[in-house]
Design a protein around this motif. Structure first.
Motif, PDB file in Angstrom:
ATOM      1  N   ALA A 263     -10.980   3.603 -10.055  1.00  0.00           N
ATOM      2  CA  ALA A 263      -9.842   3.823  -9.494  1.00  0.00           C
ATOM      3  C   ALA A 263      -9.628   4.911  -8.921  1.00  0.00           C
ATOM      4  CB  ALA A 263      -8.655   3.499 -10.556  1.00  0.00           C
ATOM      5  N   GLY A 264      -9.937   6.181  -9.484  1.00  0.00           N
ATOM      6  CA  GLY A 264      -9.764   7.473  -8.967  1.00  0.00           C
ATOM      7  C   GLY A 264     -10.591   7.416  -7.368  1.00  0.00           C
ATOM      8  N   ILE A 265     -11.773   6.941  -7.219  1.00  0.00           N
ATOM      9  CA  ILE A 265     -12.486   7.002  -5.810  1.00  0.00           C
ATOM     10  C   ILE A 265     -11.706   6.268  -4.990  1.00  0.00           C
ATOM     11  CG2 ILE A 265     -14.563   6.380  -4.829  1.00  0.00           C
ATOM     12  CD1 ILE A 265     -15.902   7.047  -7.498  1.00  0.00           C
ATOM     13  N   ALA A 266     -11.307   5.217  -5.666  1.00  0.00           N
ATOM     14  CA  ALA A 266     -10.550   4.045  -4.613  1.00  0.00           C
ATOM     15  C   ALA A 266      -9.101   4.771  -4.147  1.00  0.00           C
ATOM     16  CB  ALA A 266     -10.190   2.773  -5.279  1.00  0.00           C
ATOM     17  N   ALA A 267      -8.520   5.417  -5.034  1.00  0.00           N
ATOM     18  CA  ALA A 267      -7.307   6.146  -4.632  1.00  0.00           C
ATOM     19  C   ALA A 267      -7.546   7.260  -3.692  1.00  0.00           C
ATOM     20  CB  ALA A 267      -6.553   6.819  -5.888  1.00  0.00           C
ATOM     21  N   GLY A 268      -8.665   7.933  -3.726  1.00  0.00           N
ATOM     22  CA  GLY A 268      -8.902   9.045  -2.479  1.00  0.00           C
ATOM     23  C   GLY A 268      -9.052   8.297  -1.208  1.00  0.00           C
ATOM     24  N   ILE A 269      -9.942   7.068  -1.136  1.00  0.00           N
ATOM     25  CA  ILE A 269     -10.086   6.513  -0.013  1.00  0.00           C
ATOM     26  C   ILE A 269      -8.783   5.925   0.496  1.00  0.00           C
ATOM     27  CG2 ILE A 269     -11.585   4.580   1.150  1.00  0.00           C
ATOM     28  CD1 ILE A 269     -13.611   5.179  -0.887  1.00  0.00           C
ATOM     29  N   TYR A 270      -7.883   5.447  -0.432  1.00  0.00           N
ATOM     30  CA  TYR A 270      -6.517   4.557  -0.175  1.00  0.00           C
ATOM     31  C   TYR A 270      -5.636   5.689   0.550  1.00  0.00           C
ATOM     32  CZ  TYR A 270      -2.309   2.291  -0.648  1.00  0.00           C
ATOM     33  OH  TYR A 270      -1.204   1.514  -0.467  1.00  0.00           O
ATOM     34  N   ILE A 271      -5.672   7.076   0.233  1.00  0.00           N
ATOM     35  CA  ILE A 271      -4.842   7.857   0.677  1.00  0.00           C
ATOM     36  C   ILE A 271      -5.272   8.378   2.178  1.00  0.00           C
ATOM     37  CG2 ILE A 271      -4.350  10.361   0.417  1.00  0.00           C
ATOM     38  CD1 ILE A 271      -4.131   9.901  -2.598  1.00  0.00           C
TER      39      ILE A 271
ATOM     40  N   SER B 169      -5.499  -2.932  -4.969  1.00  0.00           N
ATOM     41  CA  SER B 169      -5.915  -3.870  -6.278  1.00  0.00           C
ATOM     42  C   SER B 169      -6.890  -3.261  -7.087  1.00  0.00           C
ATOM     43  CB  SER B 169      -6.257  -5.187  -5.696  1.00  0.00           C
ATOM     44  OG  SER B 169      -7.661  -5.226  -5.001  1.00  0.00           O
ATOM     45  N   VAL B 170      -7.958  -2.577  -6.277  1.00  0.00           N
ATOM     46  CA  VAL B 170      -8.902  -1.615  -7.348  1.00  0.00           C
ATOM     47  C   VAL B 170      -8.126  -0.617  -8.166  1.00  0.00           C
ATOM     48  CG1 VAL B 170     -11.083  -0.150  -6.963  1.00  0.00           C
ATOM     49  CG2 VAL B 170     -10.815  -2.275  -5.684  1.00  0.00           C
ATOM     50  N   ILE B 171      -7.503   0.037  -7.371  1.00  0.00           N
ATOM     51  CA  ILE B 171      -6.447   1.000  -8.008  1.00  0.00           C
ATOM     52  C   ILE B 171      -5.727   0.633  -9.158  1.00  0.00           C
ATOM     53  CG2 ILE B 171      -4.685   2.854  -7.924  1.00  0.00           C
ATOM     54  CD1 ILE B 171      -5.463   3.068  -4.775  1.00  0.00           C
ATOM     55  N   GLN B 172      -5.410  -0.596  -9.245  1.00  0.00           N
ATOM     56  CA  GLN B 172      -4.671  -1.134 -10.300  1.00  0.00           C
ATOM     57  C   GLN B 172      -5.407  -1.843 -11.510  1.00  0.00           C
ATOM     58  OE1 GLN B 172      -2.235  -4.088  -8.474  1.00  0.00           O
ATOM     59  NE2 GLN B 172      -0.755  -2.541  -7.935  1.00  0.00           N
ATOM     60  N   PHE B 173      -6.998  -1.459 -11.421  1.00  0.00           N
ATOM     61  CA  PHE B 173      -8.009  -1.914 -12.242  1.00  0.00           C
ATOM     62  C   PHE B 173      -7.749  -1.452 -13.642  1.00  0.00           C
ATOM     63  CE2 PHE B 173     -12.531  -1.863 -13.749  1.00  0.00           C
ATOM     64  CZ  PHE B 173     -12.701  -2.961 -14.337  1.00  0.00           C
TER      65      PHE B 173
ATOM     66  N   GLY C 182      -6.236  -5.210   5.559  1.00  0.00           N
ATOM     67  CA  GLY C 182      -6.863  -5.648   4.713  1.00  0.00           C
ATOM     68  C   GLY C 182      -7.676  -4.858   3.555  1.00  0.00           C
ATOM     69  N   LEU C 183      -8.239  -3.859   4.095  1.00  0.00           N
ATOM     70  CA  LEU C 183      -8.846  -3.027   3.174  1.00  0.00           C
ATOM     71  C   LEU C 183      -8.067  -2.258   2.342  1.00  0.00           C
ATOM     72  CD1 LEU C 183     -11.424  -1.329   2.545  1.00  0.00           C
ATOM     73  CD2 LEU C 183     -10.967  -0.069   4.627  1.00  0.00           C
ATOM     74  N   THR C 184      -6.762  -1.623   2.910  1.00  0.00           N
ATOM     75  CA  THR C 184      -5.897  -1.069   2.040  1.00  0.00           C
ATOM     76  C   THR C 184      -5.359  -1.710   0.830  1.00  0.00           C
ATOM     77  OG1 THR C 184      -4.105  -1.483   3.560  1.00  0.00           O
ATOM     78  CG2 THR C 184      -5.483   0.842   3.708  1.00  0.00           C
ATOM     79  N   ASP C 185      -5.172  -3.239   1.129  1.00  0.00           N
ATOM     80  CA  ASP C 185      -4.634  -3.972   0.150  1.00  0.00           C
ATOM     81  C   ASP C 185      -5.602  -4.206  -0.966  1.00  0.00           C
ATOM     82  OD1 ASP C 185      -2.277  -4.488   1.653  1.00  0.00           O
ATOM     83  OD2 ASP C 185      -2.672  -6.150   2.278  1.00  0.00           O
ATOM     84  N   PHE C 186      -6.974  -4.294  -0.567  1.00  0.00           N
ATOM     85  CA  PHE C 186      -8.075  -4.113  -1.572  1.00  0.00           C
ATOM     86  C   PHE C 186      -8.086  -3.143  -2.386  1.00  0.00           C
ATOM     87  CE2 PHE C 186     -12.550  -3.481  -2.361  1.00  0.00           C
ATOM     88  CZ  PHE C 186     -12.652  -4.372  -3.397  1.00  0.00           C
TER      89      PHE C 186
END
Length: 70
Positions: free
Chosen positions: A22-30, A51-55, A44-48
């Motif tokens: 989730a930490g790695i996904a949050a960085g990429i999301y930002i 959902s990974v951040i909410q894991f 679509g990528l940001t939506d995915f």
């Protein structure tokens, strides 16, 4: 409360996998989220990634319920 063994397994997954992923996904999301204004295909990528951040929440919920992996 559900099965204690499953709760312990969910806790291990939460600590050793979910927080890191989730930490790695949050960085990429930002980094990618502002680009979705210009590039609609990234939505679509940001939506995915969201959902990974909410894991970790999913793991914590499974831990509290003692739920299996079904």
């Amino acid at each position: 409360m559900g099965n204690v063994i499953f709760s312990i397994i969910w806790l291990i997954i939460l600590i050793f996998i979910a927080f890191w992923v989730a930490g790695i996904a949050a960085g990429i999301y930002i980094l990618i989220l502002p680009l979705t204004v210009c590039i609609e295909a990234l939505t679509g990528l940001t939506d995915f990634l969201l959902s990974v951040i909410q894991f970790p929440r999913y793991c914590a919920q499974g831990m509290m319920e003692g739920r299996g992996f079904n």
